[in-house]
Design a protein around this motif. Structure first.
Motif, short mmCIF file in Angstrom:
data_model
loop_
_atom_site.label_atom_id
_atom_site.label_comp_id
_atom_site.label_asym_id
_atom_site.label_seq_id
_atom_site.Cartn_x
_atom_site.Cartn_y
_atom_site.Cartn_z
N ASN A 83 46.47 13.18 2.88
CA ASN A 83 46.12 12.64 4.20
C ASN A 83 44.65 12.92 4.55
O ASN A 83 44.32 13.34 5.65
N ASP A 84 43.78 12.68 3.58
CA ASP A 84 42.33 12.85 3.74
C ASP A 84 41.90 14.29 3.99
O ASP A 84 40.76 14.54 4.40
N GLU A 85 42.79 15.24 3.74
CA GLU A 85 42.44 16.67 3.85
C GLU A 85 42.37 17.27 2.45
O GLU A 85 43.23 17.01 1.61
N LEU A 86 41.33 18.08 2.20
CA LEU A 86 41.20 18.78 0.92
C LEU A 86 42.21 19.91 0.88
O LEU A 86 42.09 20.90 1.61
N VAL A 87 43.23 19.77 0.04
CA VAL A 87 44.31 20.75 0.02
C VAL A 87 44.39 21.54 -1.28
O VAL A 87 45.22 22.44 -1.43
N GLY A 88 43.54 21.21 -2.25
CA GLY A 88 43.55 21.94 -3.50
C GLY A 88 42.41 21.50 -4.39
O GLY A 88 41.71 20.53 -4.10
N GLY A 89 42.22 22.25 -5.47
CA GLY A 89 41.18 21.88 -6.41
C GLY A 89 40.82 23.03 -7.33
O GLY A 89 41.35 24.14 -7.21
N PHE A 90 39.93 22.76 -8.24
CA PHE A 90 39.43 23.79 -9.14
C PHE A 90 38.07 23.36 -9.67
O PHE A 90 37.64 22.22 -9.47
N TYR A 91 37.38 24.31 -10.32
CA TYR A 91 36.05 24.01 -10.86
C TYR A 91 35.87 24.75 -12.17
O TYR A 91 36.61 25.67 -12.52
N GLY A 92 34.85 24.34 -12.91
CA GLY A 92 34.53 24.99 -14.17
C GLY A 92 33.29 24.37 -14.78
O GLY A 92 32.62 23.53 -14.15
N LEU A 93 32.99 24.78 -16.00
CA LEU A 93 31.83 24.25 -16.72
C LEU A 93 32.32 23.52 -17.96
O LEU A 93 33.26 23.96 -18.61
N GLN A 94 31.66 22.43 -18.29
CA GLN A 94 31.98 21.73 -19.52
C GLN A 94 30.88 22.00 -20.54
O GLN A 94 29.72 21.66 -20.34
N ILE A 95 31.27 22.64 -21.64
CA ILE A 95 30.37 22.94 -22.74
C ILE A 95 30.79 22.07 -23.92
O ILE A 95 31.79 22.35 -24.58
N GLY A 96 30.07 20.99 -24.15
CA GLY A 96 30.49 20.04 -25.17
C GLY A 96 31.83 19.44 -24.79
O GLY A 96 32.00 18.90 -23.69
N ASP A 97 32.83 19.57 -25.68
CA ASP A 97 34.16 19.06 -25.34
C ASP A 97 35.14 20.19 -25.01
O ASP A 97 36.36 20.02 -25.11
N VAL A 98 34.60 21.35 -24.62
CA VAL A 98 35.41 22.46 -24.12
C VAL A 98 35.16 22.60 -22.62
O VAL A 98 34.01 22.71 -22.18
N PHE A 99 36.24 22.56 -21.83
CA PHE A 99 36.11 22.77 -20.39
C PHE A 99 36.49 24.22 -20.08
O PHE A 99 37.60 24.66 -20.40
N CYS A 100 35.56 24.94 -19.49
CA CYS A 100 35.77 26.35 -19.15
C CYS A 100 36.21 26.45 -17.69
O CYS A 100 35.38 26.41 -16.78
N GLY A 101 37.51 26.54 -17.47
CA GLY A 101 38.03 26.60 -16.11
C GLY A 101 37.71 27.95 -15.47
O GLY A 101 37.80 28.99 -16.12
N GLU A 102 37.38 27.92 -14.19
CA GLU A 102 36.96 29.13 -13.50
C GLU A 102 37.96 29.61 -12.45
O GLU A 102 38.44 30.72 -12.50
N SER A 103 38.23 28.78 -11.47
CA SER A 103 39.12 29.21 -10.39
C SER A 103 39.72 27.98 -9.73
O SER A 103 39.15 26.89 -9.81
N MET A 104 40.88 28.18 -9.08
CA MET A 104 41.51 27.06 -8.37
C MET A 104 42.07 27.56 -7.05
O MET A 104 42.22 28.77 -6.83
N PHE A 105 42.38 26.63 -6.17
CA PHE A 105 42.98 26.99 -4.89
C PHE A 105 44.00 25.93 -4.49
O PHE A 105 43.94 24.78 -4.93
N SER A 106 44.95 26.33 -3.67
CA SER A 106 45.94 25.41 -3.09
C SER A 106 46.19 25.79 -1.64
O SER A 106 46.39 26.96 -1.33
N LYS A 107 46.18 24.80 -0.78
CA LYS A 107 46.57 25.01 0.61
C LYS A 107 48.00 24.56 0.86
O LYS A 107 48.60 24.93 1.86
N VAL A 108 48.51 23.70 -0.03
CA VAL A 108 49.90 23.27 0.05
C VAL A 108 50.53 23.43 -1.33
O VAL A 108 49.83 23.48 -2.34
#
Length: 214
Positions: free
Chosen positions: A137-162
């Motif tokens: 409903n147009d509210e940011l309720v979750g997500g995560f971030y990281g770095l992409q090194i070539g074809d390896v994605f280095c996940g860092e942290s995530m959050f959830s509100k629901v």
């Protein structure tokens, strides 16, 4: 433990250095060049507020191969309902801030400092650090971030509100990019990611995958 100096950007090679627990070095700084070099060598910063910066390369390493993603029946139903909307790199800094502010079980503080956010935002501007946003409903309720090194994605942290927001975002990301990525680095074990198919591999194997993508 190796002591890093601020005037020299380097790390010990984790392929030949095997400290108990995976703590490779301490000190240095969180400059863009140092942080990028760390991830290119399979090393990441993780420390408590007020401590010197600690740099880690654990053995074994917790990772997910995209073709091993597990989606439970309940999550398949949630994804099919289109309860969430997903975007990428829409509001990177806000995702990091939400991860910083999230209360976690058995954890009173966060390693995500304002300085680290500033560094990652600069890496994001270079197209290296990336975020996934989960909306309801147009509210940011979750997500995560990281770095992409070539074809390896280095996940860092995530959050959830629901409930299930970050899990849905992760499933979306892996499904959307499974042909572009050889590996997703989850760093250390969590039940949450194990349920999605993540497993342990040796540090040497992880470094091999990482080196082959550079």
């Amino acid at each position: 433990m190796i002591q890093l100096q601020k005037d020299e950007i380097s790390f010990p090679d984790p392929a030949f250095y095997h400290p108990i627990g995976g703590l490779i070095a301490q000190g240095g700084d969180l400059s863009v060049d140092r942080v990028l070099l760390a991830y290119q060598h399979g090393i990441f910063p993780w420390y408590n507020p007020g401590e010197k910066i600690l740099w880690w390369c654990p053995d074994p390493r917790f990772v997910l191969f995209p073709d091993e993603l597990k989606i439970s029946k309940s999550m398949r139903k949630i994804m099919a309902r289109d309860s969430f909307r997903f975007t990428e790199n829409r509001c990177f800094a806000e995702v990091m801030q939400q991860c910083k502010n999230t209360n976690r079980k058995d954890q009173n503080d966060t390693w995500i400092s304002d300085e680290l956010i500033e560094t990652f935002v600069q890496l994001h501007n270079k197209g290296i650090a990336k975020s996934v946003e989960v909306w309801q409903n147009d509210e940011l309720v979750g997500g995560f971030y990281g770095l992409q090194i070539g074809d390896v994605f280095c996940g860092e942290s995530m959050f959830s509100k629901v409930s299930n927001a970050s899990k849905a975002g992760f499933i979306y990301f892996v499904s959307e990019h499974q042909h572009e990525l050889s590996l997703i680095d989850c760093q250390v074990y969590t039940d949450h990611l194990k349920s999605l198919g993540a497993r342990m591999i040796s540090k040497i194997d992880y470094l091999y995958y990482l080196k082959s993508t550079l």
